[in-house]
Design an enzyme around this catalytic site. Structure first.
Site, short mmCIF file in Angstrom:
data_model
loop_
_atom_site.label_atom_id
_atom_site.label_comp_id
_atom_site.label_asym_id
_atom_site.label_seq_id
_atom_site.Cartn_x
_atom_site.Cartn_y
_atom_site.Cartn_z
N ASP A 166 0.82 -1.21 0.00
CA ASP A 166 0.00 0.00 0.00
C ASP A 166 0.86 1.26 0.00
O ASP A 166 1.80 1.40 0.80
CB ASP A 166 -0.90 -0.02 1.24
N GLU A 204 1.65 -0.12 -4.83
CA GLU A 204 0.77 1.00 -5.14
C GLU A 204 1.63 2.24 -5.02
O GLU A 204 2.04 2.63 -3.93
CB GLU A 204 -0.41 1.09 -4.17
#
Length: 580
Positions: free
Chosen positions: A249, A286
């Site tokens: 993330d 990401e």
């Protein structure tokens, strides 16, 4: 080798182990690791509850490396033996990312039951739409009953509401039996706002903050153990739980000035584990940076992460279909933005970003980088859930437009990722939900969401309360929808595109050189050559004729059918087609 109750705690002057109704003194050893100094009870098969008393505190704190939190993130930890599970996936050889389709799901809203065991019952459905890798949104422990997962605090746990770690092992084993790999979404850039006791033990955080919280200490005094905790957690998912990859993330929020960045160190260790296990293990970042160096192999001077999300593709497709141009969508208004993304990977590759107010990104080396290193979608949890009311594009688009979104994603040059329910045009929203027991956290969360939406130009008055249980319940998929109407039609679209992906090699060819696009701003017609195949989409509101040559065959068309006559393809408004 560390004992099961050893703990790194440089900050307290005294540490005691509270276990089985007893309190055992601990002694500080080398590197500020504490070890129990006394007899310990036997650990039963169902685990043993324990915690740490720091200095003169009377409340036991959970283990920073806890594997189970049966009473929540504020309670005691419970031992868990990952080797006790009887795996049946000895013949599993993994799934490489190249050529694969990813399916992102949230365990709590994917099924009515909201558990890992219930999700196992839907694997045949995923196989029917060509899914290769199931990506779970974060499952580690958080405070409360339901959450997106990005408020987690104990990285090595599995939320008890989902079934805990034993259910997680059953889920991965079941996926492998069904021929599906598993990608786990993990969050190392911050810790959640409730239940984070790590700073009581040691310097896990450092001065400064990102969008979501205090910075992790990756490069100041004591950072070696913090990094080791993260790297051991990576290994836990891949080794103890047999996971096939991790989605990392918001890696742009990892503040690390070390000689070897944490991400590169991660890539080194995962590559070694992959070689030992003799199966592909994939790291997907990401990243908001639009820097291809992230996914450039280490031997070529890059970080060595396998792939990264590309929001530019989503933005270009979204704007072309919806005509929305608020906030970060503004720069993607020309249809040529979609052509540039498909041919060159990023739209912002050093160009000016009006949303950021500066130049952004760097060019992709399209001669060398394979297209599969970019993971793309037309919908995901962020792009739906971070809208004011969590509405899907299903609400704004007709069936042909939804089919075009699927066509561009699944027949495009990149690694496609689907979001739960998009394959049947699910009518349920995916809204941002939390269940913070602390009222002040719930209020702060709601106010923060409203501030974000105002910047996008959305009406804050329509934002649902994240703390309202109805917000969570509304976000659960309704599986009865598959039985008819537009839902059944869209499901057939996805199944047909999945079949074509498996049978036409040009659709998985990773060469940028085999991609060539046109974008007519006046007619709103877009075409993309994929080797010998032609993808054509009419984003306009009037019928369009496209000269295509005499030797093409119509392989796929949207619900309102395209017509191929002689050397002309006729596309009704909003329609699309794939020609071979």
């Amino acid at each position: 080798m560390r004992g099961p109750f050893d703990v790194w705690a440089p900050r307290p002057e005294r540490v005691r182990l509270a276990v089985a109704g007893e309190v055992v003194e601990m002694v500080r050893g080398a590197g500020d690791w504490w070890t129990p100094d006394g007899a310990l009870p036997d650990v039963p098969a169902d685990g043993l509850d324990y915690g740490y008393l720091l200095d003169d505190e009377e409340t036991p704190r959970p283990d920073p490396r806890s594997r189970r939190q049966p009473d929540g993130v504020h309670g005691r930890s419970r031992t868990f033996d990952p080797t006790a599970f009887a795996w049946t996936d000895q013949g599993w050889t993994g799934r490489q990312l190249a050529g694969s389709v990813i399916y992102e799901l949230h365990v709590g809203t994917f099924t009515p039951e909201g558990t890992l065991d219930a999700a196992l019952g839907r694997l045949d459905h995923l196989r029917s739409i060509g899914v290769d890798l199931v990506e779970l949104m974060p499952v580690n422990g958080f405070n409360g009953t339901w959450n997106w997962g990005y408020d987690g605090v104990l990285w090595s746990t599995v939320h008890e509401g989902y079934g805990g770690p034993a259910a997680y092992q059953r889920f991965v084993d079941g996926c492998h039996a069904a021929g599906l790999g598993v990608i786990q979404d993990v969050v190392y850039n911050h810790l959640g706002p409730s239940g984070n006791y790590l700073p009581l033990f040691g310097p896990y955080l450092k001065t400064g903050a990102n969008t979501w919280g205090d910075l992790l200490n990756l490069d100041t005094e004591g950072s070696a153990e913090v990094r080791r905790l993260i790297l051991d957690n990576v290994r836990m998912w891949l080794a103890d739980y047999h996971v096939d990859g991790l989605r990392l993330d918001a890696v742009h929020a990892l503040d690390d000035s070390s000689p070897v960045h944490l991400l590169e160190e991660m890539a080194i260790e995962v590559a070694a584990l992959s070689a030992h296990q003799r199966r592909p293990l994939t790291l997907i970042a990401e990243s908001d940076l639009n820097q291809a160096s992230m996914v450039t192999p280490r031997e070529a001077g890059g970080t060595g992460i396998d792939a990264q999300w590309s929001d530019d593709f989503h933005h270009a497709v979204h704007v072309a279909l919806t005509q929305e141009t608020e906030g970060y969508y503004a720069d993607f208004e020309p249809l040529s933005a979609l052509a540039k993304v498909c041919e060159r990977g990023f739209f912002h590759d050093g160009t000016y970003s009006s949303f950021r107010g500066r130049d952004h990104g760097a060019p992709v080396d399209t001669e060398r980088m394979p297209t599969w290193r970019l993971v793309v979608c037309s919908q995901n949890h962020d792009q739906i859930g971070n809208r004011a009311v969590g509405d899907r594009i299903t609400e704004a688009l007709d069936d042909d437009q939804l089919a075009c979104a699927a066509l561009l994603t699944l027949a495009g040059p990149f690694t496609p990722m689907l979001f739960q329910g998009e394959e049947w045009a699910a009518s349920t929203p995916f809204q941002f939900f939390t269940s913070h027991p602390e009222p002040e956290l719930g209020t702060a969360t709601a106010e923060g969401r409203i501030a974000e939406f105002e910047r996008m130009g959305w009406d804050p008055a329509v934002v649902p309360d994240p703390q309202d249980p109805a917000t969570y319940e509304r976000s659960k998929l309704d599986w009865s929808e598959l039985e008819g109407g537009r839902h059944a039609r869209m499901l057939e679209v996805y199944r047909e595109l999945a079949r074509l992906r498996r049978t036409l090699p040009d659709l998985t060819d990773p060469s940028f050189a085999k991609v060539s696009c046109t974008a007519d701003e006046e007619s709103r017609v877009f075409t993309m050559l994929r080797g010998s195949l032609l993808v054509a989409v009419n984003f306009g509101d009037t019928e369009a004729d496209i000269p295509v040559g005499p030797d093409h065959a119509l392989l796929f068309t949207t619900p309102t059918p395209a017509r191929l006559h002689a050397a002309t393809l006729t596309l009704p408004p909003h329609a699309g087609a794939l020609l071979g």
